[in-house]
Design a protein around this motif. Structure first.
Motif, PDB file in Angstrom:
ATOM      1  N   LEU A 212      38.869  41.395  35.496  1.00  0.00           N
ATOM      2  CA  LEU A 212      37.815  40.576  34.902  1.00  0.00           C
ATOM      3  C   LEU A 212      37.492  39.343  35.741  1.00  0.00           C
ATOM      4  O   LEU A 212      36.635  38.542  35.362  1.00  0.00           O
ATOM      5  CB  LEU A 212      38.220  40.139  33.482  1.00  0.00           C
TER       6      LEU A 212
ATOM      7  N   TYR B 146      28.659  40.434  35.372  1.00  0.00           N
ATOM      8  CA  TYR B 146      28.820  39.296  36.287  1.00  0.00           C
ATOM      9  C   TYR B 146      27.726  38.256  36.077  1.00  0.00           C
ATOM     10  O   TYR B 146      28.001  37.051  36.031  1.00  0.00           O
ATOM     11  CB  TYR B 146      28.789  39.792  37.734  1.00  0.00           C
TER      12      TYR B 146
ATOM     13  N   HIS C  69      35.709  37.182  38.456  1.00  0.00           N
ATOM     14  CA  HIS C  69      34.280  37.286  38.731  1.00  0.00           C
ATOM     15  C   HIS C  69      33.975  38.076  40.000  1.00  0.00           C
ATOM     16  O   HIS C  69      32.958  38.772  40.071  1.00  0.00           O
ATOM     17  CB  HIS C  69      33.660  35.890  38.774  1.00  0.00           C
TER      18      HIS C  69
ATOM     19  N   LEU D 141      34.076  41.570  38.880  1.00  0.00           N
ATOM     20  CA  LEU D 141      32.871  41.916  38.120  1.00  0.00           C
ATOM     21  C   LEU D 141      31.698  42.183  39.056  1.00  0.00           C
ATOM     22  O   LEU D 141      30.875  43.073  38.795  1.00  0.00           O
ATOM     23  CB  LEU D 141      32.513  40.789  37.145  1.00  0.00           C
TER      24      LEU D 141
ATOM     25  N   GLY E  43      38.935  35.508  35.625  1.00  0.00           N
ATOM     26  CA  GLY E  43      39.070  36.427  34.500  1.00  0.00           C
ATOM     27  C   GLY E  43      40.231  36.124  33.590  1.00  0.00           C
ATOM     28  O   GLY E  43      40.839  37.039  33.028  1.00  0.00           O
TER      29      GLY E  43
END
Length: 240
Positions: free
Chosen positions: A96, A180, A98, A101, A90
């Protein structure tokens, strides 16, 4: 370090060709599991089971990627690998990353358990070995890169199918919840090219090219085996 062969543009073309050849010969987006997913044929509880099984592997992927990068003696190769990891994490914004997410996705579909350290069966069930992301210290770097490149190559087509199915299974699910999957469709083609670029630096002979091919084939087979297991068992686990 970089070698004479690594500067040859034909090497890049050859690696891309191998990647495309292997992943086309066994197109994972056409696997029955992925097709059922895209058609919305799984129950909501089955998809929750799917998510709970995939989260630990998503976390292990990032750990394995950094482990392989740390083995590289080329600062140029490490820089490219870390740029890849930068986006996976992120851009160093924890919410953020992954993995975060994916956890957001799990929360959005009301998964009863969200635990990156959950027992996902990867170390007990041979068909789920894909999610172990084990990279032994003595594994040649080019083979490891073949395994990573295979993942980056196939995920956009698979995740496009997942998005189709999620919209059918969870009516009204929004893009924020499934970011994602969207972000992988956007980033993974670039990540694939970066991995090919790094692989070139470690190609010294035809043997290395075959090691890359072997890594691609191994990862594609392990993903296919996981899909077959999930196709047979997800609904059973959801009812357990």
């Amino acid at each position: 370090m970089a070698t004479i062969l690594s500067s040859d543009p034909q090497i890049s073309k050859q690696l891309h060709h191998i990647l495309l050849e292997v992943t086309t010969a066994q197109d994972l987006s056409l696997h029955p599991f992925v097709q059922r997913f895209a058609k919305g044929e799984f129950s909501q509880d089955a998809i929750r089971q799917f998510a709970m099984k995939m989260l630990p592997g998503s976390n292990r992927f990032n750990m394995a990627f950094l482990k392989v990068a740390s083995k590289m003696d080329s600062y140029y190769a490490r820089t490219i690998m870390l740029e890849n990891a930068f986006t996976e994490h992120g851009q160093l914004k924890p919410d953020l990353a992954h993995v975060a997410l994916f956890m957001r996705f799990m929360k959005g579909i009301d998964c009863p358990k969200i635990d990156v350290n959950a027992n996902d069966g990867a170390f007990l069930i041979p068909a789920l070995r894909f999610k172990k992301f084990e990279f032994c210290d003595d594994e040649p770097i080019v083979r490891s890169l073949g395994r990573f490149a295979a993942i980056e190559q196939v995920l956009p087509a698979i995740f496009t199918k997942y998005i189709e199915g999620l919209r059918k299974i969870f009516k009204g699910i929004d893009d924020h919840t499934i970011e994602y999957f969207h972000i992988h469709c956007h980033l993974d083609p670039e990540h694939t090219d970066e991995l090919i670029q790094v692989t070139q630096l470690y190609i010294k002979s035809e043997k290395d090219i075959e090691l890359f091919r072997d890594g691609v084939q191994d990862m594609v087979k392990s993903i296919a085996d996981m899909f077959s297991w999930m196709d047979e068992n997800l609904e059973k686990e959801a009812l357990a």
